[in-house]
Scaffold this motif. Structure first.
Motif, PDB file in Angstrom:
ATOM      1  N   ILE A  47       0.987  -1.275   0.133  1.00 20.43           N
ATOM      2  CA  ILE A  47      -0.007  -0.014   0.087  1.00 20.43           C
ATOM      3  C   ILE A  47       0.841   1.223  -0.217  1.00 20.43           C
ATOM      4  CG2 ILE A  47      -1.690   1.356   1.452  1.00 20.43           C
ATOM      5  CD1 ILE A  47      -2.816  -1.291   2.071  1.00 20.43           C
ATOM      6  N   ASP A  48       1.905   1.362   0.746  1.00 19.38           N
ATOM      7  CA  ASP A  48       2.826   2.248   0.697  1.00 19.38           C
ATOM      8  C   ASP A  48       3.391   2.617  -0.432  1.00 19.38           C
ATOM      9  OD1 ASP A  48       4.404   4.394   2.589  1.00 19.38           O
ATOM     10  OD2 ASP A  48       5.984   3.251   1.613  1.00 19.38           O
ATOM     11  N   ARG A  49       3.930   1.517  -1.355  1.00 18.15           N
ATOM     12  CA  ARG A  49       4.594   1.872  -2.481  1.00 18.15           C
ATOM     13  C   ARG A  49       3.593   2.506  -3.486  1.00 18.15           C
ATOM     14  NH1 ARG A  49       6.997  -3.202  -1.299  1.00 18.15           N
ATOM     15  NH2 ARG A  49       5.470  -4.289  -2.279  1.00 18.15           N
ATOM     16  N   ILE A  50       2.268   1.793  -3.538  1.00 14.83           N
ATOM     17  CA  ILE A  50       1.393   2.337  -4.368  1.00 14.83           C
ATOM     18  C   ILE A  50       1.021   3.722  -4.053  1.00 14.83           C
ATOM     19  CG2 ILE A  50      -0.997   2.163  -5.304  1.00 14.83           C
ATOM     20  CD1 ILE A  50      -0.739  -0.957  -4.738  1.00 14.83           C
ATOM     21  N   ALA A  51       0.750   4.075  -2.795  1.00 13.95           N
ATOM     22  CA  ALA A  51       0.607   5.383  -2.171  1.00 13.95           C
ATOM     23  C   ALA A  51       1.548   6.478  -2.824  1.00 13.95           C
ATOM     24  CB  ALA A  51       0.346   5.534  -0.949  1.00 13.95           C
ATOM     25  N   GLN A  52       2.805   5.927  -2.755  1.00 13.90           N
ATOM     26  CA  GLN A  52       3.839   6.989  -3.017  1.00 13.90           C
ATOM     27  C   GLN A  52       3.979   7.254  -4.576  1.00 13.90           C
ATOM     28  OE1 GLN A  52       6.253   8.343  -1.608  1.00 13.90           O
ATOM     29  NE2 GLN A  52       6.054   7.692   0.789  1.00 13.90           N
ATOM     30  N   ARG A  53       3.614   6.309  -5.206  1.00 13.09           N
ATOM     31  CA  ARG A  53       3.430   6.258  -6.800  1.00 13.09           C
ATOM     32  C   ARG A  53       2.209   6.990  -7.195  1.00 13.09           C
ATOM     33  NH1 ARG A  53       3.771   1.378  -7.872  1.00 13.09           N
ATOM     34  NH2 ARG A  53       1.755   0.870  -8.499  1.00 13.09           N
ATOM     35  N   ILE A  54       1.138   7.072  -6.549  1.00 10.80           N
ATOM     36  CA  ILE A  54      -0.012   7.939  -6.670  1.00 10.80           C
ATOM     37  C   ILE A  54       0.321   9.332  -6.445  1.00 10.80           C
ATOM     38  CG2 ILE A  54      -2.383   8.547  -6.074  1.00 10.80           C
ATOM     39  CD1 ILE A  54      -3.034   5.697  -5.790  1.00 10.80           C
ATOM     40  N   ILE A  55       0.954   9.694  -5.187  1.00 12.35           N
ATOM     41  CA  ILE A  55       1.325  10.990  -4.911  1.00 12.35           C
ATOM     42  C   ILE A  55       2.349  11.545  -6.082  1.00 12.35           C
ATOM     43  CG2 ILE A  55       2.505  12.365  -3.105  1.00 12.35           C
ATOM     44  CD1 ILE A  55       1.696  10.415  -0.844  1.00 12.35           C
ATOM     45  N   LYS A  56       3.281  10.741  -6.480  1.00  7.84           N
ATOM     46  CA  LYS A  56       4.151  10.984  -7.430  1.00  7.84           C
ATOM     47  C   LYS A  56       3.414  11.383  -8.343  1.00  7.84           C
ATOM     48  CE  LYS A  56       8.300   9.899 -10.145  1.00  7.84           C
ATOM     49  NZ  LYS A  56       9.283   8.795 -10.471  1.00  7.84           N
ATOM     50  N   GLN A  88       0.163  12.411  -8.995  1.00  6.23           N
ATOM     51  CA  GLN A  88      -0.408  13.542  -8.720  1.00  6.23           C
ATOM     52  C   GLN A  88       0.526  14.935  -8.783  1.00  6.23           C
ATOM     53  OE1 GLN A  88      -2.382  12.609  -4.840  1.00  6.23           O
ATOM     54  NE2 GLN A  88      -4.134  11.827  -5.880  1.00  6.23           N
ATOM     55  N   ALA A  89       1.708  14.954  -8.088  1.00  7.32           N
ATOM     56  CA  ALA A  89       2.357  15.918  -8.224  1.00  7.32           C
ATOM     57  C   ALA A  89       2.716  16.380  -9.640  1.00  7.32           C
ATOM     58  CB  ALA A  89       3.642  15.730  -7.257  1.00  7.32           C
ATOM     59  N   GLU A  90       2.845  15.304 -10.563  1.00  2.00           N
ATOM     60  CA  GLU A  90       3.449  15.616 -11.840  1.00  2.00           C
ATOM     61  C   GLU A  90       2.225  16.176 -12.539  1.00  2.00           C
ATOM     62  OE1 GLU A  90       4.535  11.850 -13.204  1.00  2.00           O
ATOM     63  OE2 GLU A  90       6.790  11.922 -12.261  1.00  2.00           O
TER      64      GLU A  90
END
Length: 436
Positions: free
Chosen positions: A253-262, A264-266
């Motif tokens: 979950i943490d890895r996927i959430a990090q990817r989603i946040i990245k 979203q930032a882009e």
């Protein structure tokens, strides 16, 4: 004259924890594998459920985007009347000296407990003071699960440890750390915790080193690793299996959430560049000017909403997962200590069984070792129940908050785009007729 053969104690490691009652246990139900507590399930069909404190929660669609979150006010409001120790961490301050630069936090305590000389304290502590407290709790309360501290040097995604974001993230984690200790029926009465909350100068206590270790702490701390456990009892083996599974789930979950946040930032960067293009275009148009400016304003509002959502994910969602990953490590360490004590007991029990000479009773050191095993079993089960309750409470509030923030985000975007529709609709000309 005949001497009766001594009755050997059974291995308490094999003793079912069902038979051990502990006054600190949050639940009377025994931990039996497989248990609902040892499974992560999703029951989307359930419409009605209640909080651990018995408060019913309606999971139907709320009338407003924040109504469900407002209904989920947990222990701070509902259990406040039963508490007699309140601790908060706030007011971080940066200190500069010739040797180092560091941050201190104000720790405020309000209590009615007689163990404290005053009803209220306010002291300043730095991270290494919190670390000292946790080490002391591990030494003196080895049978209990000690809440984790935030990582000392690295917080994922943050570079500057003196930045406002880093300091605030750490402050929240330190505040949660002390609150978990203050809510614990055993740890909150630890002398080292009292000193941490009340002493103006903590350095003199730090120099005492091992002097404050309890007898139980010493007995467990100096258990050698020469004993090998045959097998972990089913109750605790189920705990270990659950922690391994939970670690894997949180990591994914943490890895996927990090990817989603990245991502979203882009997307946010592109969105911020996208809006001004319509504004520039509008300056060169006549009739299209107002609709184009409306689209530009709409995209700006969507950018702001997305930025708020991304910040919430980074500052509220991810830290909870990190805390529980660290919590799991603490729990595994206690399980290992319990295994060491049980292995020592089994080795001593086996030595008694193989002695040729008969004795009228089991040696005292074996009985003491059994007592340590029983203490570990009872304390660990009680803390496990408490941790499961806290986990349900924390993640229920976390996921409800995440849902609420996403609802708010999409509502803001919807409102922004709806405001553009009237600007794009045909308007009657000066004669009151619609243009063909």
């Amino acid at each position: 004259m005949s001497v009766s053969t001594p009755k050997l104690l059974p291995s308490s490691g094999k003793k079912s924890i069902h038979d051990i009652f502990h006054p600190l246990s949050c639940e009377e139900a025994a931990l039996t594998p497989p248990s609902p507590e040892l499974q992560i399930t999703s029951s989307t069909g359930d419409k009605d459920f209640s909080l651990p404190n018995g408060t019913p929660v309606d999971t139907s669609s709320p009338a407003s985007s924040s109504s469900l979150l407002n209904r989920l006010q947990l222990d701070d409001d509902l259990d406040g009347e039963t508490r007699d120790l309140f601790v908060t961490v706030d007011d971080p301050k940066k200190h500069l000296s010739t040797m180092e630069t560091y941050i201190t936090y104000r720790v405020t305590t309000k209590t009615t407990r007689t163990e404290f000389d005053l009803p209220e304290y306010s002291v300043r502590r730095r991270y290494q003071d919190f670390d000292w407290l946790r080490n002391k709790l591990e030494d003196t309360q080895p049978t209990h699960i000690i809440p984790p501290l935030p990582e000392k040097f690295v917080v994922k995604g943050v570079v500057d440890r003196f930045s406002e974001e880093f300091v605030e993230t750490r402050r929240k984690a330190l505040d949660k750390f002390l609150k978990r200790i203050a809510d614990h029926p055993v740890l909150s009465f630890n002398d080292n915790f009292n000193v941490f909350l009340s002493a103006k100068d903590l350095n003199s206590y730090k120099k005492q080193g091992m002097a404050l270790l309890s007898k139980m702490g010493e007995s467990v701390k100096y258990v050698t690793g020469g004993y090998k456990l045959r097998s972990r009892p089913l109750e605790f083996a189920a705990m270990g299996d659950y922690l391994d599974m939970f670690t894997q789930k949180l990591g994914t979950i943490d890895r996927i959430a990090q990817r989603i946040i990245k991502e979203q930032a882009e997307y946010l960067v592109e969105l911020r560049e996208y809006g001004p293009l319509y504004s520039n275009w509008a300056s060169a148009e006549g009739e299209l000017r107002e609709p184009l400016e409306g689209v530009s304003s709409c995209l700006a509002n969507c950018s702001t909403a997305l930025e708020e959502l991304t910040e919430d994910m980074s500052e509220e969602f991810l830290p909870v997962f990190r805390e529980y990953v660290l919590y799991i490590e603490s729990m595994k360490n206690v399980l290992k200590k319990r295994d060491q004590v049980q292995a020592e007991y089994e080795a001593k029990l086996e030595a008694v069984a193989f002695r040729k000479e008969e004795r009228p009773c089991v040696p005292t050191d074996v009985e003491k070792c059994q007592d340590r095993v029983e203490c570990f079993n009872a304390d660990l089960k009680a803390d496990w129940d408490r941790w499961q309750n806290n986990k349900r409470q924390d993640f229920r509030l976390l996921l409800t908050g995440m849902a609420d923030r996403n609802i708010q985000y999409y509502e803001k975007c919807l409102a922004a785009w709806e405001s553009v529709i009237p600007l794009l609709q045909d308007k009657p000309d000066g004669k009151g007729e619609m243009p063909s």
